[in-house]
Enzyme design. Structure first.
Site, PDB file in Angstrom:
ATOM      1  N   SER A 260      90.327  -0.392 123.191  1.00 56.54           N
ATOM      2  CA  SER A 260      91.402  -1.367 123.041  1.00 56.54           C
ATOM      3  C   SER A 260      91.118  -2.332 121.910  1.00 56.54           C
ATOM      4  CB  SER A 260      91.519  -2.221 124.304  1.00 56.54           C
ATOM      5  OG  SER A 260      91.539  -1.433 125.429  1.00 56.54           O
TER       6      SER A 260
ATOM      7  N   GLU B  85      98.808   3.769 119.561  1.00 57.01           N
ATOM      8  CA  GLU B  85      98.410   3.116 118.318  1.00 57.01           C
ATOM      9  C   GLU B  85      97.278   3.950 117.711  1.00 57.01           C
ATOM     10  OE1 GLU B  85      96.646  -0.791 119.002  1.00 57.01           O
ATOM     11  OE2 GLU B  85      97.927  -1.645 117.452  1.00 57.01           O
TER      12      GLU B  85
ATOM     13  N   HIS C 181      94.917   4.901 120.739  1.00 55.31           N
ATOM     14  CA  HIS C 181      95.004   3.832 121.735  1.00 55.31           C
ATOM     15  C   HIS C 181      96.287   3.975 122.558  1.00 55.31           C
ATOM     16  CE1 HIS C 181      95.328  -0.788 122.489  1.00 55.31           C
ATOM     17  NE2 HIS C 181      94.837  -0.158 123.535  1.00 55.31           N
TER      18      HIS C 181
ATOM     19  N   ASN D  28      96.420  -5.622 120.589  1.00 54.31           N
ATOM     20  CA  ASN D  28      95.689  -6.624 121.367  1.00 54.31           C
ATOM     21  C   ASN D  28      95.400  -7.904 120.595  1.00 54.31           C
ATOM     22  OD1 ASN D  28      95.541  -5.638 124.011  1.00 54.31           O
ATOM     23  ND2 ASN D  28      94.158  -4.024 123.309  1.00 54.31           N
TER      24      ASN D  28
HETATM   25  N1  3HC Z   1     101.376   4.958 136.753  1.00 61.76           N
HETATM   26  C1  3HC Z   1     102.405   5.818 136.496  1.00 61.76           C
HETATM   27  N2  3HC Z   1     103.699   5.476 136.584  1.00 61.76           N
HETATM   28  C2  3HC Z   1     103.978   4.218 136.994  1.00 61.76           C
HETATM   29  C3  3HC Z   1     102.979   3.290 137.318  1.00 61.76           C
HETATM   30  C4  3HC Z   1     101.637   3.718 137.184  1.00 61.76           C
HETATM   31  N3  3HC Z   1     100.614   2.874 137.411  1.00 61.76           N
HETATM   32  N4  3HC Z   1     103.573   2.137 137.696  1.00 61.76           N
HETATM   33  C5  3HC Z   1     104.892   2.337 137.633  1.00 61.76           C
HETATM   34  N5  3HC Z   1     105.136   3.592 137.199  1.00 61.76           N
HETATM   35  C6  3HC Z   1     106.436   4.218 136.981  1.00 61.76           C
HETATM   36  C7  3HC Z   1     107.220   4.290 138.258  1.00 61.76           C
HETATM   37  O1  3HC Z   1     106.851   5.399 139.031  1.00 61.76           O
HETATM   38  C8  3HC Z   1     108.631   4.404 137.747  1.00 61.76           C
HETATM   39  O2  3HC Z   1     108.873   5.720 137.322  1.00 61.76           O
HETATM   40  P1  3HC Z   1     110.340   6.361 137.505  1.00 61.76           P
HETATM   41  O3  3HC Z   1     111.185   5.787 136.435  1.00 61.76           O
HETATM   42  O4  3HC Z   1     110.110   7.812 137.382  1.00 61.76           O
HETATM   43  O5  3HC Z   1     110.779   5.940 138.871  1.00 61.76           O
HETATM   44  C9  3HC Z   1     108.607   3.524 136.485  1.00 61.76           C
HETATM   45  O6  3HC Z   1     107.222   3.393 136.125  1.00 61.76           O
HETATM   46  C10 3HC Z   1     109.194   2.163 136.762  1.00 61.76           C
HETATM   47  O7  3HC Z   1     108.493   1.608 137.862  1.00 61.76           O
HETATM   48  P2  3HC Z   1     109.111   0.571 138.915  1.00 61.76           P
HETATM   49  O8  3HC Z   1     110.594   0.813 138.980  1.00 61.76           O
HETATM   50  O9  3HC Z   1     108.328   0.636 140.161  1.00 61.76           O
HETATM   51  O10 3HC Z   1     108.761  -0.864 138.382  1.00 61.76           O
HETATM   52  P3  3HC Z   1     109.101  -1.575 137.026  1.00 61.76           P
HETATM   53  O11 3HC Z   1     110.501  -1.382 136.600  1.00 61.76           O
HETATM   54  O12 3HC Z   1     108.568  -2.932 137.174  1.00 61.76           O
HETATM   55  O13 3HC Z   1     108.182  -0.837 135.937  1.00 61.76           O
HETATM   56  C11 3HC Z   1     106.211  -0.959 134.658  1.00 61.76           C
HETATM   57  C12 3HC Z   1     106.795  -0.819 136.062  1.00 61.76           C
HETATM   58  C13 3HC Z   1     106.680   0.208 133.785  1.00 61.76           C
HETATM   59  C14 3HC Z   1     104.718  -0.927 134.790  1.00 61.76           C
HETATM   60  C15 3HC Z   1     106.759  -2.293 134.036  1.00 61.76           C
HETATM   61  O14 3HC Z   1     106.514  -3.357 134.912  1.00 61.76           O
HETATM   62  C16 3HC Z   1     106.138  -2.624 132.702  1.00 61.76           C
HETATM   63  O15 3HC Z   1     106.534  -2.097 131.672  1.00 61.76           O
HETATM   64  N6  3HC Z   1     105.111  -3.517 132.702  1.00 61.76           N
HETATM   65  C17 3HC Z   1     104.415  -3.903 131.499  1.00 61.76           C
HETATM   66  C18 3HC Z   1     103.369  -2.889 131.212  1.00 61.76           C
HETATM   67  C19 3HC Z   1     102.627  -3.207 129.956  1.00 61.76           C
HETATM   68  O16 3HC Z   1     102.911  -4.151 129.231  1.00 61.76           O
HETATM   69  N7  3HC Z   1     101.631  -2.393 129.677  1.00 61.76           N
HETATM   70  C20 3HC Z   1     100.793  -2.566 128.513  1.00 61.76           C
HETATM   71  C21 3HC Z   1      99.510  -3.207 128.946  1.00 61.76           C
HETATM   72  S1  3HC Z   1      98.491  -3.522 127.532  1.00 61.76           S
HETATM   73  C22 3HC Z   1      97.613  -2.113 127.342  1.00 61.76           C
HETATM   74  O17 3HC Z   1      97.676  -1.168 128.089  1.00 61.76           O
HETATM   75  C23 3HC Z   1      96.708  -2.094 126.152  1.00 61.76           C
HETATM   76  C24 3HC Z   1      95.275  -2.172 126.540  1.00 61.76           C
HETATM   77  O18 3HC Z   1      94.521  -1.997 125.360  1.00 61.76           O
HETATM   78  C25 3HC Z   1      94.873  -3.436 127.174  1.00 61.76           C
END
Ligand code: 3HC
Length: 306
Positions: free
Chosen positions: A127, A173, A161, A211
């Site tokens: 990351s 990325e 990434h 990040n």
């Molecule tokens: N694994 C797989 N699929 C997942 C999941 C998981 N952990 N959590 C949720 N999902 C799926 C659900 O199954 C659902 O799929 P579907 O459309 O087939 O039903 C879909 O995501 C939407 O889920 P929900 O309806 O339950 O809930 P939300 O609408 O709140 O979506 C979310 C969940 C997609 C996680 C949304 O809240 C989101 O986009 N959050 C922000 C995530 C984010 O910013 N991630 C980046 C983090 S930074 C990073 O990773 C970089 C690193 O370097 C630190």
């Protein structure tokens, strides 16, 4: 639509949430056999049961057929701790997705080249850690890092990434280090596209683009909480409802990333730039001191069910 990528078989190191997600999209979207390795058999079992759940959910929602799910599952071959890295001998690329620690990555990248083929790509899902520094770990002892031979493996190292949750987030990325060869970069790009992702490219700076922008945002939210400017819920609600973020920064810092990983990335940014804007908040340091990492172990700014 399937995208050509030219990889016959890949390895994924680490069956945690990122590694498992990468194995999932590789097997289901890029349709490539995946050798999944973790040094913990328990972690592999947890990862595989999550994969089964995700596949079953996609089938039940009609997103994929049962045959697609069965084929994807069959493409994932476990390389257990007893076999180790030598089980990855016959892959065209390894994607490393272990903890965000340079010491661990250094030890992997210094030994992996002896276990895999001479043309295999070594991608890191780091990351924030420098790809140039990770690539330098592949230079065999006694060889000059500036020699053609010394650079041979380093030229095959690249940053790939992914974002959490990998099956859902649409971005990868791509980060070339100073040593990365153009064909390494292009092969990695083709692979990410085949996984169904949009690809952006960043120079090898601490935190890359993603990040370097996200971490000060999360850190600032923790500082607002620390200073008592607003409650946890008001901070998260402000960003969710005021700016249409899917999650608030405090929720994100624990759900998606883990407070320990957030802190590790913030330290890399701070140490790598010397810029005080990246200094981790004392509250975040204390939460991690307490062993509260967020959703991954049940306690953080929020409480989570086990
Ligand atoms: N694994 C797989 N699929 C997942 C999941 C998981 N952990 N959590 C949720 N999902 C799926 C659900 O199954 C659902 O799929 P579907 O459309 O087939 O039903 C879909 O995501 C939407 O889920 P929900 O309806 O339950 O809930 P939300 O609408 O709140 O979506 C979310 C969940 C997609 C996680 C949304 O809240 C989101 O986009 N959050 C922000 C995530 C984010 O910013 N991630 C980046 C983090 S930074 C990073 O990773 C970089 C690193 O370097 C630190």
């Amino acid at each position: 639509m399937s995208v050509a990528h030219g990889f016959r078989r890949i390895g994924v190191l680490g069956a945690g949430q990122m590694g498992l997600g990468i194995a999932f999209v590789s097997a289901l979207r890029a349709k490539v056999p995946v050798l999944l390795h973790d040094r913990s058999a328990t972690q592999i079992d947890k990862g595989l049961s999550l994969m089964d759940k995700l596949l079953a959910k996609d089938v039940s929602k009609g997103k994929i057929s049962q045959a697609d799910a069965t084929e994807a599952r069959e493409r994932v071959i476990v390389i257990g701790p007893e076999v180790g890295l030598k089980g990855l001998r016959d892959v065209d690329m390894v994607v490393e997705a272990v903890s965000e620690s340079f010491a661990i990555k250094q030890s992997i990248f210094s030994t992996l080249p002896q276990e895999i083929g001479p043309n295999a790509i070594l991608a890191s899902n780091t990351s924030s850690i420098s790809i140039t520094k990770i690539a330098a770990a592949t230079v065999p002892q006694g060889l000059s890092a500036a020699s053609e031979e010394g650079m041979r493996t380093a030229a095959r190292v690249v940053g790939l990434h992914f974002f959490n949750p990998v099956p859902v987030m649409k971005l990868v990325e791509l980060i070339p280090g100073l040593q990365t060869a153009p064909n390494t970069l292009e092969s990695a790009r083709a692979f990410a596209l085949a996984c169904g992702k949009t690809v952006t490219e960043s120079k090898d700076v601490p935190g890359f683009v993603s990040n370097a922008l996200l971490m000060p945002f999360i850190n600032e939210a923790v500082m607002h909480l620390e200073k008592g400017i607003a409650t946890r819920d008001d901070i998260d609600t402000t960003l969710k409802l005021g700016m249409a973020h899917p999650m608030g920064p405090l929720q994100l810092g624990k759900f998606g990333i883990g407070l320990d990983t957030c802190l590790a990335i913030q330290r890399t940014l701070y140490e790598g730039t010397g810029d005080s804007k990246y200094r981790p908040s004392v509250l975040l340091e204390r939460m991690v001191d307490a062993g509260w990492y967020g959703k991954k172990n049940g306690k953080g700014f929020y409480e989570y069910e086990a």
